[in-house]
Design an enzyme around this catalytic site. Sequence first.
Site, mmCIF file in Angstrom:
data_model
loop_
_atom_site.group_PDB
_atom_site.id
_atom_site.type_symbol
_atom_site.label_atom_id
_atom_site.label_comp_id
_atom_site.label_asym_id
_atom_site.label_seq_id
_atom_site.Cartn_x
_atom_site.Cartn_y
_atom_site.Cartn_z
ATOM 1 N N GLY A 1 34.541 47.121 34.211
ATOM 2 C CA GLY A 1 35.307 47.563 33.054
ATOM 3 C C GLY A 1 34.958 46.925 31.723
ATOM 4 O O GLY A 1 35.669 47.126 30.741
ATOM 5 N N ASP B 1 33.733 60.490 41.697
ATOM 6 C CA ASP B 1 32.315 60.570 41.331
ATOM 7 C C ASP B 1 32.246 61.308 39.988
ATOM 8 O O ASP B 1 32.702 62.454 39.884
ATOM 9 C CB ASP B 1 31.588 61.359 42.432
ATOM 10 C CG ASP B 1 30.102 61.474 42.163
ATOM 11 O OD1 ASP B 1 29.693 61.396 40.985
ATOM 12 O OD2 ASP B 1 29.353 61.662 43.129
ATOM 13 N N CYS C 1 20.968 47.280 33.350
ATOM 14 C CA CYS C 1 20.598 45.856 33.258
ATOM 15 C C CYS C 1 19.307 45.658 34.051
ATOM 16 O O CYS C 1 19.163 44.706 34.804
ATOM 17 C CB CYS C 1 21.730 44.939 33.727
ATOM 18 S SG CYS C 1 22.310 45.270 35.377
HETATM 19 N N1 SAM Z 1 29.918 49.595 33.076
HETATM 20 C C1 SAM Z 1 30.369 48.521 33.959
HETATM 21 C C2 SAM Z 1 30.737 47.304 33.118
HETATM 22 O O1 SAM Z 1 30.158 47.142 32.049
HETATM 23 O O2 SAM Z 1 31.602 46.548 33.519
HETATM 24 C C3 SAM Z 1 29.358 48.201 35.030
HETATM 25 C C4 SAM Z 1 28.916 49.419 35.797
HETATM 26 S S1 SAM Z 1 27.947 49.087 37.230
HETATM 27 C C5 SAM Z 1 26.364 48.813 36.617
HETATM 28 C C6 SAM Z 1 27.805 50.698 37.890
HETATM 29 C C7 SAM Z 1 29.102 51.237 38.467
HETATM 30 O O3 SAM Z 1 28.984 52.635 38.593
HETATM 31 C C8 SAM Z 1 29.433 50.702 39.855
HETATM 32 O O4 SAM Z 1 30.747 50.202 39.867
HETATM 33 C C9 SAM Z 1 29.314 51.938 40.743
HETATM 34 O O5 SAM Z 1 30.220 51.921 41.830
HETATM 35 C C10 SAM Z 1 29.644 53.032 39.771
HETATM 36 N N2 SAM Z 1 29.097 54.368 40.099
HETATM 37 C C11 SAM Z 1 27.892 54.659 40.637
HETATM 38 N N3 SAM Z 1 27.746 55.991 40.747
HETATM 39 C C12 SAM Z 1 28.856 56.563 40.255
HETATM 40 C C13 SAM Z 1 29.290 57.913 40.098
HETATM 41 N N4 SAM Z 1 28.524 58.929 40.472
HETATM 42 N N5 SAM Z 1 30.497 58.139 39.545
HETATM 43 C C14 SAM Z 1 31.287 57.098 39.152
HETATM 44 N N6 SAM Z 1 30.933 55.806 39.299
HETATM 45 C C15 SAM Z 1 29.735 55.529 39.842
#
Ligand code: SAM
Length: 321
Positions: free
Chosen positions: A109, A159, A231
């Site tokens: 988040g 999703d 990242c």
């Molecule tokens: N943006 C976040 C932050 O700055 O705190 C970090 C995000 S992390 C790199 C990627 C996230 O995307 C993970 O929690 C993963 O579970 C979620 N994710 C991956 N594919 C997704 C999808 N199709 N729909 C929603 N969330 C997804």
Amino acid sequence: TEEADGDETPVRWFRINTIRCDNAAVASQPWFGALQRVSSIDEICQPGVIYHDEYIPHLYGVHPREKITSTQAYLDGQIIIQDRASCFPAHILNYTPHQHIIDACAAPGNKTTHNASYVAANGVVYAFERDPKRVKVLKLMCDKATGPQRKLIQITNADFTSTNPSDFDLVTGLTVDPSCSGSGIFGRALEEQDKEEIDTERLAKLAGFQFKIVKHALLFPGANRVVYSTCSIHPHENERVVVDLLSDLQVQAQGWKLDLRNRVLPKWPRRGWKEEFSAVAGGDEAKMEELAGGCVRAVPKEDGGIGFFAACFTREPRSTA
Ligand code: SAM
């Protein structure tokens, strides 16, 4: 993007959470006043000093051993620990104002709450997260960041690619920070450098997923700004995903272009890798330079935090006539 390990990060970054308080409310606290101001991150060699960042508003850097997590400001959600480069996407997105924003891949988040700090009190950030366990963390973090203004963020455990864009007609801006190799996070980056070769098959799979999720974000009818970030240090997940999207006929037909340096953190010196844009620029050096200049990169440690990449797709705002 996951945050860097505290023992390894060269700088501990925190931002003042302007949803809950203003700068003065934190700056007037004794622990903050006791820190000596320095004018560059190179001077953060020991606890007791603080640097006010020149790129991201309300962001400060201190020594990793500075005990900011025991301050009341941290416990009350007045300050939020967030790596500097991880603050780039919301700042880039909000170069133009947005009242309705989607954060497509939200947990834990950081970018959701940062986006929420840019929208006015009657705005909304819609946060999507696919993993139910990570949604719990996301909820905790958003509750702490918003306090009584909970309505600023609406969380959905789903999703993002299954959302119907036409249900979000008022959304004008999206941040898309999908799962990536995480090669910009210190431990992993260094491990990978030791390997002779990188796992191109895994990177190809990740890039396919990243392309799909950003392409979905570009379908939202009212959107005029979409920021993609990772990242990762690998071009496969960064410039090459951007190039594939710019080459996509549907994306082109929808009027999307890569936003240029003057609207994407212009003063940040480290930009995208120029050679990666050769094909899409037809070998035109000036065009390659222009497109690479639209992308932002951060090198792990050297740039004061995690390795990072961000780029912004833009098009004319929808006509209201
Ligand atoms: N943006 C976040 C932050 O700055 O705190 C970090 C995000 S992390 C790199 C990627 C996230 O995307 C993970 O929690 C993963 O579970 C979620 N994710 C991956 N594919 C997704 C999808 N199709 N729909 C929603 N969330 C997804």
